[in-house]
Write an enzyme that holds these catalytic residues in place. Structure first.
Site, PDB file in Angstrom:
ATOM      1  CB  SER A  58      -1.030  10.156 -11.923  1.00  0.00           C
ATOM      2  OG  SER A  58      -0.868   9.076 -12.815  1.00  0.00           O
ATOM      3  CG  ASP A 172      -0.090   6.929 -10.221  1.00  0.00           C
ATOM      4  OD1 ASP A 172      -0.535   7.864  -9.524  1.00  0.00           O
ATOM      5  OD2 ASP A 172      -0.430   6.741 -11.402  1.00  0.00           O
TER       6      ASP A 172
END
Length: 344
Positions: A58, A172
């Protein structure tokens, strides 16, 4: 831990004298708190460490890619000059049921910095981690377009639209692996594994100001809070769009205003977005804790998740300072007396 994993970890144990200079770096997910990764990198470089491998998830994937592309200074300058309204202008709301935002504006800025760089062409090995919703497993990007790898890794489920790659639906990496320790096990030449967990749990909530020992806020911070209190019509539009996302595409305009005003309902629905991000944060914090327990790094730098919200991207300057401060403390504990070549 398996015997093979223990053997792999033994290859990257620190030298007996504690002065090994090659670092395998792990940068965790955590939204705006990921700015602290920049401060950690600065602390390592100030002590003469050489980062020879990075794994990121991320925001950690974003910083890893920018650093490996040798564009961290430019990125740092940009984010440190973003105020609250600047950050809001980067939000591009979409009507997609798969996410509230597209992140196109942010990705356009990253493209201007790093272009069409391929991961395999970077001067150091970089691994970014995403999650494939179809197969329910991690996906490691170690080759291919860097921008695509970053975009997949930052796609917070329900908030930022996913990346479709073949039959994969990528979101993510923090959904499964917010602190990706395993990819750096191949960095056999490293003397130290340094991991940065920016979703760390703390016994009591602690603020950014408390950790930095800031007695009073500067003019910039006070202005940011003024913006937060009164954002005007632009924010109303974002709230209304977010509200429509939750209600689906079949709602009629007159249904929106039954019993309460658009403003009142918009504020309530914006809170749902907060709930998604906070829930995701809690999950990542628990998973990161297990990762650290299973594959303990030589140096662990922990940023409490209470220092700021996931989306407070206007606080880059202080979060970078915090990363530098916490890295200094962690390195001093691991190697007492090691000097920094740069002033705070």
């Amino acid at each position: 831990m398996s015997k093979s994993t223990e053997q792999a970890l033994s290859h990257i144990s620190p030298q007996q004298d504690g002065h090994g200079k090659k670092v395998a770096l792990v940068l965790g997910s955590g939204g705006a708190r990921g700015y602290a990764h920049i401060g950690v990198i600065e602390a390592l470089e100030a002590r003469g460490f050489e980062i020879i491998s990075i794994a990121g998830c991320s925001m950690g994937a974003l910083i890893a890619g920018i650093y490996a592309s040798n564009k961290l200074a430019e990125y740092r300058e940009w984010v440190c000059n973003l105020d609250y309204l600047d950050v809001l202008k980067l939000v591009d709301v979409t009507w997609s049921p798969m996410g509230a935002m597209r992140a196109n504006k942010v990705m356009n800025k990253l493209e201007a910095l790093i272009g069409d760089t391929l991961i395999e062409d970077l001067p150091i090995p970089v691994t970014t981690v995403a999650t494939d919703l179809v197969r329910q497993r991690e996906v490691w990007f170690q080759r291919g377009p860097l921008l695509r790898a970053i975009r997949a890794s930052i796609a917070v489920p329900g908030v930022i639209t996913p990346v479709h790659l073949g039959d994969q639906v990528l979101v993510d990496g923090g959904l499964l692996n917010p602190l990706p320790m395993m990819p750096i096990l191949s960095a056999h030449e490293a003397d130290l594994v340094v991991a940065v967990n920016v979703t760390a749990q703390s016994p009591q909530p602690v603020s950014l100001e408390e950790l930095l020992l800031v007695d009073e806020q500067d003019e910039r911070t006070r202005l940011e809070r003024d913006h937060d209190a009164n954002l005007g019509g632009w924010m109303d539009g974002v709230r209304a769009a977010t509200k429509r996302l939750w209600d689906g595409f079949g709602a009629q305009d007159d249904e929106w205003v039954e019993e309460e005003s658009i403003e009142a309902r918009g504020q309530r629905e914006w809170g749902k977005l907060d709930m998604i991000l906070e829930s995701f944060d809690i999950t990542q914090a628990a998973l990161a804790k297990y990762k650290v327990a299973g594959y303990p790094p030589d140096v662990l730098i922990e940023v409490p998740k209470t220092v700021c919200s996931t989306y407070e991207f206007h606080r880059a300057r202080d979060l970078i300072r915090l990363g530098r401060h916490l890295a200094d403390e962690a390195l001093e504990r691991r190697m007492p007396g090691i000097a920094s070549d740069a002033a705070e």
